[in-house]
Design a protein around this motif. Sequence first.
Motif: not given
Length: 240
Positions: A59-87
């Motif tokens: 969903x985040x990729x779809x919105x960002x691909x359409x030109x929208x500014x998207x914040x994908x929220x992770x608790x802690x750090x997004x690169x530590x067991x968070x969403x950054x890697x999967x995105x």
Amino acid sequence: MVGIGPGGAADMSPRTLQALQTAGVIVGYKTYIDLVRDNIQGKEIISTGMTREKDRCAAAIEQASAGRRVAVVSSGDPGVYGMAGLVLEMLDASGKLDDVPVEVIPGITSATAAAARLGAPLMHDFAVISLSDLLTPWETIERRLEAAAGADFVIVLYNPASRKRNWQINKAREIFLTFKEPSTPVGIVKNAARQDEEIYITDLENMLHHPIDMLTTVIVGNRSTRLAGGFIVTPRGYAL
């Protein structure tokens, strides 16, 4: 990808707060969305329940691909067991990684938030290991526990137990006891730096007498870790 730390505004960086304020769409696990709801009034929100990470990323990729500014929220750090890697993986797999601007904004991790509440248990080398075998085979987790304990690391345990999964923390303790003394200090922090925070300072022998669940971070000391008043300290080695 935005790391919100424990979730309170006082523990978020100015970059995180700015990202939440300037984004038009906020994407995240519903529990984490609730933590920052005061900071995202008027935003479009896309949230799902646990284990729906791929759906949120899509969903985040779809919105960002359409030109929208998207914040994908992770608790802690997004690169530590968070969403950054999967995105990043999904953007790469879809061929959009070069077309969608990406920024990873760090946050206070559960390990450091819990450590701060306990004192200074991470002053020397430490390992962070998740006990969740949802995405990682238990055999791999067990080897990592043995290696970290055998090398005398301070060990931080993420995802230590849930209502349906509680034998792993028992097994981890058994492994630790083959390398560490029963008197090794252990810190248990639930909801670190959040409302309803609970802190227990105990030892390896008695750690399972305290409540441990998915909102808990467990820190197990090394052979030098000791108690100093009501704190846990792992000495760095400075001469006093």
